[in-house]
Design a protein around this motif. Sequence first.
Motif, PDB file in Angstrom:
ATOM      1  N   LYS A  74     104.438 119.321 -12.153  1.00 25.56           N
ATOM      2  CA  LYS A  74     104.178 120.605 -11.483  1.00 25.56           C
ATOM      3  C   LYS A  74     103.627 120.443 -10.061  1.00 25.56           C
ATOM      4  O   LYS A  74     102.793 121.229  -9.613  1.00 25.56           O
ATOM      5  N   ILE A  75     104.111 119.406  -9.369  1.00 25.66           N
ATOM      6  CA  ILE A  75     103.790 119.296  -7.946  1.00 25.66           C
ATOM      7  C   ILE A  75     104.695 120.226  -7.142  1.00 25.66           C
ATOM      8  O   ILE A  75     104.292 120.811  -6.131  1.00 25.66           O
ATOM      9  N   ILE A  76     105.935 120.373  -7.609  1.00 29.52           N
ATOM     10  CA  ILE A  76     106.862 121.306  -6.947  1.00 29.52           C
ATOM     11  C   ILE A  76     107.364 122.303  -7.987  1.00 29.52           C
ATOM     12  O   ILE A  76     107.216 122.087  -9.171  1.00 29.52           O
TER      13      ILE A  76
ATOM     14  N   ALA B  25     103.478 116.639   0.151  1.00 29.46           N
ATOM     15  CA  ALA B  25     102.099 117.138   0.242  1.00 29.46           C
ATOM     16  C   ALA B  25     101.929 118.124   1.400  1.00 29.46           C
ATOM     17  O   ALA B  25     101.058 118.990   1.373  1.00 29.46           O
ATOM     18  N   MET B  26     102.784 117.999   2.415  1.00 29.25           N
ATOM     19  CA  MET B  26     102.722 118.923   3.551  1.00 29.25           C
ATOM     20  C   MET B  26     103.551 120.181   3.313  1.00 29.25           C
ATOM     21  O   MET B  26     103.633 121.042   4.195  1.00 29.25           O
ATOM     22  N   GLY B  27     104.197 120.270   2.138  1.00 28.28           N
ATOM     23  CA  GLY B  27     104.959 121.470   1.809  1.00 28.28           C
ATOM     24  C   GLY B  27     106.418 121.420   2.188  1.00 28.28           C
ATOM     25  O   GLY B  27     107.125 122.426   2.121  1.00 28.28           O
TER      26      GLY B  27
ATOM     27  N   CYS C  24      97.467 107.388  -0.163  1.00 24.77           N
ATOM     28  CA  CYS C  24      97.813 108.088  -1.413  1.00 24.77           C
ATOM     29  C   CYS C  24      96.619 108.870  -1.950  1.00 24.77           C
ATOM     30  O   CYS C  24      96.775 109.980  -2.471  1.00 24.77           O
ATOM     31  N   ASN C  25      95.423 108.304  -1.831  1.00 23.40           N
ATOM     32  CA  ASN C  25      94.232 109.010  -2.301  1.00 23.40           C
ATOM     33  C   ASN C  25      94.027 110.320  -1.542  1.00 23.40           C
ATOM     34  O   ASN C  25      93.663 111.340  -2.132  1.00 23.40           O
ATOM     35  N   VAL C  26      94.253 110.297  -0.232  1.00 24.92           N
ATOM     36  CA  VAL C  26      94.103 111.521   0.570  1.00 24.92           C
ATOM     37  C   VAL C  26      95.113 112.570   0.125  1.00 24.92           C
ATOM     38  O   VAL C  26      94.820 113.777   0.134  1.00 24.92           O
ATOM     39  N   LEU C  27      96.289 112.114  -0.300  1.00 23.32           N
ATOM     40  CA  LEU C  27      97.332 113.052  -0.737  1.00 23.32           C
ATOM     41  C   LEU C  27      97.050 113.628  -2.128  1.00 23.32           C
ATOM     42  O   LEU C  27      97.729 114.560  -2.553  1.00 23.32           O
ATOM     43  N   GLY C  28      96.066 113.068  -2.830  1.00 27.78           N
ATOM     44  CA  GLY C  28      95.736 113.569  -4.163  1.00 27.78           C
ATOM     45  C   GLY C  28      96.370 112.781  -5.284  1.00 27.78           C
ATOM     46  O   GLY C  28      96.185 113.111  -6.462  1.00 27.78           O
TER      47      GLY C  28
ATOM     48  N   LYS D 190      99.535 120.946  -0.650  1.00 25.08           N
ATOM     49  CA  LYS D 190      99.522 120.761  -2.102  1.00 25.08           C
ATOM     50  C   LYS D 190      99.144 119.324  -2.419  1.00 25.08           C
ATOM     51  O   LYS D 190      99.615 118.387  -1.773  1.00 25.08           O
ATOM     52  N   LYS D 191      98.240 119.158  -3.382  1.00 23.71           N
ATOM     53  CA  LYS D 191      97.811 117.821  -3.795  1.00 23.71           C
ATOM     54  C   LYS D 191      98.815 117.231  -4.784  1.00 23.71           C
ATOM     55  O   LYS D 191      99.423 117.959  -5.575  1.00 23.71           O
ATOM     56  N   LEU D 192      98.958 115.925  -4.753  1.00 26.52           N
ATOM     57  CA  LEU D 192      99.911 115.242  -5.628  1.00 26.52           C
ATOM     58  C   LEU D 192      99.242 114.842  -6.945  1.00 26.52           C
ATOM     59  O   LEU D 192      99.338 113.688  -7.398  1.00 26.52           O
ATOM     60  N   ASN D 193      98.539 115.805  -7.569  1.00 23.56           N
ATOM     61  CA  ASN D 193      97.836 115.535  -8.824  1.00 23.56           C
ATOM     62  C   ASN D 193      98.822 115.140  -9.918  1.00 23.56           C
ATOM     63  O   ASN D 193      99.871 115.769 -10.078  1.00 23.56           O
ATOM     64  N   GLY D 194      98.469 114.112 -10.661  1.00 24.49           N
ATOM     65  CA  GLY D 194      99.330 113.645 -11.749  1.00 24.49           C
ATOM     66  C   GLY D 194     100.266 112.526 -11.346  1.00 24.49           C
ATOM     67  O   GLY D 194     100.886 111.904 -12.204  1.00 24.49           O
ATOM     68  N   LEU D 195     100.371 112.263 -10.054  1.00 28.11           N
ATOM     69  CA  LEU D 195     101.224 111.170  -9.599  1.00 28.11           C
ATOM     70  C   LEU D 195     100.413 109.869  -9.640  1.00 28.11           C
ATOM     71  O   LEU D 195      99.350 109.767  -9.022  1.00 28.11           O
ATOM     72  N   LYS D 196     100.913 108.895 -10.387  1.00 30.15           N
ATOM     73  CA  LYS D 196     100.209 107.615 -10.551  1.00 30.15           C
ATOM     74  C   LYS D 196     101.114 106.479 -10.060  1.00 30.15           C
ATOM     75  O   LYS D 196     101.742 105.774 -10.845  1.00 30.15           O
ATOM     76  N   PRO D 197     101.158 106.296  -8.744  1.00 29.08           N
ATOM     77  CA  PRO D 197     102.046 105.254  -8.206  1.00 29.08           C
ATOM     78  C   PRO D 197     101.375 103.887  -8.206  1.00 29.08           C
ATOM     79  O   PRO D 197     100.142 103.771  -8.184  1.00 29.08           O
ATOM     80  N   VAL D 198     102.199 102.857  -8.224  1.00 23.76           N
ATOM     81  CA  VAL D 198     101.738 101.545  -7.774  1.00 23.76           C
ATOM     82  C   VAL D 198     102.269 101.377  -6.355  1.00 23.76           C
ATOM     83  O   VAL D 198     103.430 101.685  -6.085  1.00 23.76           O
ATOM     84  N   CYS D 199     101.407 100.946  -5.455  1.00 28.98           N
ATOM     85  CA  CYS D 199     101.780 100.792  -4.051  1.00 28.98           C
ATOM     86  C   CYS D 199     102.427  99.424  -3.874  1.00 28.98           C
ATOM     87  O   CYS D 199     101.794  98.389  -4.106  1.00 28.98           O
ATOM     88  N   TYR D 200     103.684  99.439  -3.463  1.00 33.01           N
ATOM     89  CA  TYR D 200     104.441  98.195  -3.332  1.00 33.01           C
ATOM     90  C   TYR D 200     104.632  97.876  -1.845  1.00 33.01           C
ATOM     91  O   TYR D 200     105.387  98.546  -1.151  1.00 33.01           O
ATOM     92  N   TYR D 201     103.913  96.843  -1.358  1.00 40.71           N
ATOM     93  CA  TYR D 201     103.971  96.445   0.048  1.00 40.71           C
ATOM     94  C   TYR D 201     105.128  95.484   0.308  1.00 40.71           C
ATOM     95  O   TYR D 201     105.609  95.380   1.441  1.00 40.71           O
TER      96      TYR D 201
END
Length: 297
Positions: A295-297, A270-272, A182-186, A144-155
């Motif tokens: 609606k990711i889950i 994303a892996m279910g 994150c892009n690969v995850l959608g 499942k793709k994580l469409n709609g998720l808009k994270p900021v990546c905090y290193y």
Amino acid sequence: MTDKKLEQVAYYPGCSLHLSSQFYDLQNKLIFPKLGIELKEIDDWNCCGATSASKTDDFLSIALPARNLGIADATGLSDIFIPCSSCYSRMLTSQTTLKNDAVLKNRINKYLAKKNEGRIEIKSILEVLLPLVESGDISNKITKKLNGLKPVCYYGCLLTRFPKDIAVNDDAENPQSMEKICNVLGAEPLDWNYKTDCCGASAAINDTETSLILMSKIIKDAEAYGANCFVTTCPMCHMNLDAYQDRIRSNYGISGHLPVYLLTELIGIAMGISPEELQMDRHFTEAVKLLRDIKII
């Protein structure tokens, strides 16, 4: 950052993953076997001293990580995976110091049953995951793709910036490894200003106000860029931003809440894998509702 694909790797969870962030340990042990990597936790490991020894005792700050690296060297494996940014930084610093100081290395090795040989390669979680992005192993496991998720990546301040002259496998000030995953995850990771700034996690107990000020700046910038969540790989940053949000918001006039996800949680979803199996209900700031709302889950 391109590297060999690993099938088996030594694993150092560190104190955080056995105490305050046990669910991060569980998530690593859930997702990596599904990605074809067996984690071999090293025997009889000790605290690396990242928080206390690095501030109070120069010898212990090198010797404590050196013992763990000696145990890892003795496994015969080529790489050790260290998910905690603080532990990762201390291990790299110790290994680099000993490579350049034979006298200190011999002094420490005299006390070690398993000598530090400086052979094993130290890897962060991003350095283990990125080859799996480039090989397609992660995208092949996504259900499942994580469409709609808009994270900021905090290193945070420890993953790409070191106290020694250590090569960084990314841009030190504007890293992109987490965004690529994150892009690969959608998901749609957003650009922002504070991705490598310190959140003050190590000062949260003895200088709480400074820590809250640092976190308020980070949260305000994330919201200004339209983020609906954070994603991080550091258990200390995760704990700090997750546990103190109510206090930060009441003290600094910030409205709303931003879930703080570990990268392993986004990969797992994303892996279910279910939020319950990932133990995402253990967050201080509600983390599952957003996934339901979009609606990711």
